[in-house]
Design a protein around this motif. Structure first.
Motif, PDB file in Angstrom:
ATOM      1  N   CYS A 310       0.810  -1.219   0.000  1.00 61.31           N
ATOM      2  CA  CYS A 310       0.000   0.000   0.000  1.00 61.31           C
ATOM      3  C   CYS A 310       0.840   1.265   0.000  1.00 61.31           C
ATOM      4  CB  CYS A 310      -0.943   0.006   1.199  1.00 61.31           C
ATOM      5  SG  CYS A 310      -0.086   0.077   2.790  1.00 61.31           S
ATOM      6  N   HIS A 312       2.994   2.173   2.609  1.00 61.33           N
ATOM      7  CA  HIS A 312       3.470   2.488   3.946  1.00 61.33           C
ATOM      8  C   HIS A 312       4.652   1.591   4.314  1.00 61.33           C
ATOM      9  CE1 HIS A 312      -0.754   4.132   4.351  1.00 61.33           C
ATOM     10  NE2 HIS A 312      -0.007   5.151   4.743  1.00 61.33           N
ATOM     11  N   LYS A 327      -2.853  -6.969   6.794  1.00 57.57           N
ATOM     12  CA  LYS A 327      -3.636  -5.736   6.644  1.00 57.57           C
ATOM     13  C   LYS A 327      -2.818  -4.568   7.194  1.00 57.57           C
ATOM     14  CE  LYS A 327      -8.000  -5.967   7.196  1.00 57.57           C
ATOM     15  NZ  LYS A 327      -9.379  -6.101   7.731  1.00 57.57           N
ATOM     16  N   CYS A 328      -2.795  -3.448   6.467  1.00 56.06           N
ATOM     17  CA  CYS A 328      -2.093  -2.256   6.914  1.00 56.06           C
ATOM     18  C   CYS A 328      -2.882  -1.596   8.037  1.00 56.06           C
ATOM     19  CB  CYS A 328      -1.907  -1.285   5.738  1.00 56.06           C
ATOM     20  SG  CYS A 328      -1.120   0.281   6.219  1.00 56.06           S
ATOM     21  N   LEU A 330      -2.556   1.406   9.024  1.00 56.36           N
ATOM     22  CA  LEU A 330      -2.726   2.836   8.774  1.00 56.36           C
ATOM     23  C   LEU A 330      -3.876   3.117   7.803  1.00 56.36           C
ATOM     24  CD1 LEU A 330       1.012   3.989   8.510  1.00 56.36           C
ATOM     25  CD2 LEU A 330      -0.509   4.101  10.489  1.00 56.36           C
ATOM     26  N   CYS A 331      -3.935   2.345   6.721  1.00 58.96           N
ATOM     27  CA  CYS A 331      -4.989   2.581   5.716  1.00 58.96           C
ATOM     28  C   CYS A 331      -5.952   1.421   5.580  1.00 58.96           C
ATOM     29  CB  CYS A 331      -4.363   2.892   4.361  1.00 58.96           C
ATOM     30  SG  CYS A 331      -3.387   1.535   3.671  1.00 58.96           S
ATOM     31  N   ASN A 332      -5.729   0.362   6.362  1.00 65.11           N
ATOM     32  CA  ASN A 332      -6.626  -0.808   6.380  1.00 65.11           C
ATOM     33  C   ASN A 332      -6.659  -1.557   5.049  1.00 65.11           C
ATOM     34  OD1 ASN A 332      -8.180  -2.305   8.171  1.00 65.11           O
ATOM     35  ND2 ASN A 332     -10.107  -1.493   7.373  1.00 65.11           N
ATOM     36  N   SER A 333      -5.625  -1.400   4.232  1.00 70.66           N
ATOM     37  CA  SER A 333      -5.574  -2.092   2.945  1.00 70.66           C
ATOM     38  C   SER A 333      -5.067  -3.521   3.133  1.00 70.66           C
ATOM     39  CB  SER A 333      -4.657  -1.342   1.970  1.00 70.66           C
ATOM     40  OG  SER A 333      -5.111  -0.017   1.767  1.00 70.66           O
TER      41      SER A 333
END
Length: 471
Positions: A310, A312, A327-328, A330-333
């Motif tokens: 993503c 990050h 899952k990230c 910070l951005c939930n990707s």
């Protein structure tokens, strides 16, 4: 000891509830403090036109003694002793060694030709009345909220005028019940960082109430600021070792960098209009460099930073968490496990900052070692006119070598001028020796020994030895 424990409990309770405490001095120190307040008031009223500020720093030469308030050196020592005692008490309350913060302080006594990091400030503020009202308007003069930058601050004055914000957010007048000769204690931001926020900094502001101002129309104060050395490192590792939980934002940082960051925050405040409200949280919206380069979970520098799909970057425990959850945070990707790429730029920046902190820490340790060695040289009289110190080799002798004990003030008289054999080498230039004549073992430093000259050894062999015979 019970009396000390009661005083320790009272100090910690007052700091926890009110973010301030009142310290009672000994009768001698209290009398000295009252004398200094009176003499400072007279100094400002007669020489400074009824208003002024004077800053005293121990170790800094005074150009003109007549241009400074009297008793500054004595008051500096008195309030400095009280500040160090309060710092030890705070450490004990946090279940730490009483000397855990000593590495942040100046050496005591202060080495020659070195200025103290801590300062003593004498102030006098006079209120002028116009038509029965305070010239600045209203019954009180108040300045904006302040927070001490250093470890802690001690305040003594001849009239109340300091308000402190307690832990519930209420402002109260902290010095209204102080007796003459007592000190008001507030803690600073450097201590807050060193204790990982367990002892937060106190917010205070100075006010002048015309109903409480003395008849002389002014307020005289003595303020002692206990400051850490600029080359020291604020590190909350002892807090973690004592079993406390440390937030990730309290990583090791040099005092000089810490003070620079605080000055930058003040600049942000000054750049805003006085009529504009700036929430306190907004001042920290821009994260510091060490926050960006550190793992938010472990606080370690991101020397293993990885770039995820993503965009990050993560490292340390946070990277492990991202990989496990795919899952990230910070951005939930969604994160693809095979898409991790090393972030070399972030790793290099983290390594550079870490090395800078290590250099400062090493410099601080080296400086203290040199001060200790210089003090030992002065005690033993090893002074040379060229550079003031004899910086000889610390290990000029070898094991099994014969030496003569020349001695110094620390050497027992019975060993002086005795010959000995070096049996082992210890740390910091110390040797374990065996006296040839008596067979006793003694531990001495290299400065107490000298090599046996060839002529001396040959003369000793030529001396007739007694022959024992039996009839």
């Amino acid at each position: 000891m019970p009396a000390y424990l009661r005083a320790l409990d009272a100090l910690s309770t007052s700091l926890d509830r009110h973010n301030a405490a009142i310290i009672e001095l000994s009768p001698e120190d209290s009398a000295l403090l009252r004398c200094a307040i009176d003499s400072s008031r007279l100094y400002f009223r007669t020489r400074k036109g009824g208003r002024g500020v004077y800053t005293y720093r121990a170790g800094r030469p005074l150009e003109d003694v007549d241009s400074s308030p009297p008793c500054m050196a004595d008051i500096f020592r008195c309030m400095g002793k009280a500040a160090r005692a309060a710092l030890c008490a705070i450490a004990r309350h946090l279940r730490l060694r009483s000397d855990v913060f000593n590495h942040l302080l100046d050496d005591s006594p202060l080495p020659a030709n070195e200025a103290s990091s801590s300062v003593l400030v004498a102030t006098f503020s006079q209120i002028s009345l116009q038509q029965g009202k305070v010239a600045t308007g209203g019954g009180k003069i108040a300045v904006s909220c302040e927070v001490e930058k250093g470890l802690l601050m001690l305040i003594s004055s001849d009239a109340p005028g300091v308000m402190v914000c307690d832990n519930s957010g209420r402002w109260y007048q902290a010095d209204s019940c102080m007796a003459p000769g007592e000190l008001l204690l507030v803690t600073g931001k450097a201590l807050s960082h060193a204790t990982a926020g367990l002892r937060p900094a106190s917010s205070y502001r100075t006010i002048s109430d015309n109903l409480m101002i003395p008849t002389n129309g002014g307020r005289t104060s003595l303020i002692f600021r206990l400051m850490p050395q600029g080359n020291a490192i604020l590190d909350s590792t002892p807090i973690a070792a004592a079993g406390h939980v440390i937030p990730q934002s309290y990583g090791p940082i040099s005092v000089s960098q810490f003070m620079d960051d605080l000055s930058a925050e003040e600049d942000v405040l000054c750049n805003h209009n006085d009529n504009t409200y700036v929430p306190a949280d907004n001042l920290n919206m821009e994260p510091s460099l060490r926050t960006v380069l550190s793992d938010s979970l472990s606080g370690a520098f991101l020397d293993d930073a990885m770039l995820v799909s993503c965009g990050h970057s993560f490292g340390g425990l946070m990277l492990r968490k991202v990989i496990e959850t795919c899952k990230c945070i910070l951005c939930n990707s969604e994160i693809e496990g095979g898409s991790l790429i090393p972030n070399h730029a972030l790793r290099a920046a983290a390594l550079a900052v870490k090395q800078e902190d290590d250099r400062r820490l090493f410099h601080n340790a080296t400086l203290r070692k040199r001060r200790k060695e210089a003090s030992e040289h002065r005690e033993n009289g090893d002074i040379t006119p060229e550079n003031g110190l004899n910086r000889g080799v610390q290990y000029p002798f070898t094991v099994n070598e014969k030496v003569v004990i020349k001695g110094n003030r620390r050497t027992p008289d019975k060993f002086v001028d005795k010959e000995a054999v070096i049996t082992s080498q210890c740390l910091n230039g110390w040797y374990l020796l065996k006296i040839i004549e008596s067979g006793e073992n003694v531990r001495l430093q290299y400065r107490s020994l000298r090599k046996i000259s060839i002529s001396h050894d040959s003369e000793r062999r030529c001396v007739p030895q007694p022959v024992l015979s039996s009839s």
